[in-house]
Design a protein around this motif. Structure first.
Motif: not given
Length: 195
Positions: A72-76, A96-99, A122-130, A134-145
């Motif tokens: 799959l390609t494009g943005e979310i 997938f690409t984009g921020q 790519s780009g920055p990782v979103p800053e707020t998680l508050s 319920q978030l238990t897993t955040l997998a962001l590796q192997k991108n261009d963040f």
């Protein structure tokens, strides 16, 4: 094609590991009762349909979308950011690409698993998680963040009596400063399947 009149009570659709090819039909996301869709490990290409996560009045019932390991390609799509019932969003190992929109966590407050690893985001990782109690897993590796994982994420913000249970945070630590990551991914992405 899926016709919502023919599938009035379809809640779970598992098409994983079937060698399916082509684009994903937008008709699937017109099914107002669809709660889980698993299309992982196929050969779907193109972008996710724009109507994924659409509002059917007061909300969208979609809780689980696993579209990992496709082409799959494009943005979310914008509607995904408003799918307030989403619990697991897995888009790993695609192209997938984009921020990532900075407000991804605002409406996705039920989210437990967000796996966006092995793409071209790519780009920055979103800053707020508050809002994500319920978030238990955040997998962001192997991108261009790039940038820094914020204190908001690292501190597992206390919200009422609930504490964020973020147990797994993985990112490319050579590209993104992360004082609290549980794992550091590899910065080089493997070639897409089928290439």
């Amino acid at each position: 094609a899926f016709n919502r009149d023919d599938t009035p009570k379809l809640e779970r659709l598992n098409l994983a590991n079937n060698g399916l090819k082509g684009t994903i039909s937008s008709d699937i996301f017109d099914i107002e009762t669809l709660v889980q869709l698993n299309i992982t490990t196929n050969f779907f290409n193109g972008s996710l349909p724009a109507n994924i996560g659409q509002d059917f009045g007061n909300s969208n019932p979609l809780e689980v979308l696993d579209a990992g390991r496709n082409d799959l390609t494009g943005e979310i799509p914008e509607n995904v950011y408003n799918a307030s019932n989403m619990v697991n969003l897995v888009l790993s190992s695609n192209n997938f690409t984009g921020q990532i929109r900075s407000d991804i966590f605002t409406n996705l407050f039920q989210l437990r698993i967000l796996a966006l690893d092995n793409n071209g985001f790519s780009g920055p990782v979103p800053e707020t998680l508050s809002p994500l109690s319920q978030l238990t897993t955040l997998a962001l590796q192997k991108n261009d963040f790039d940038g820094v994982i914020s204190d908001s994420i690292c501190n597992a913000t206390v919200k009422g009596n609930a504490r964020i249970q973020l147990r797994s945070l993985t990112i490319d630590c050579e590209e993104v400063t992360c004082e609290c990551c549980t794992n550091c991914g590899i910065t080089a992405r493997p070639r897409p399947r089928g290439s």
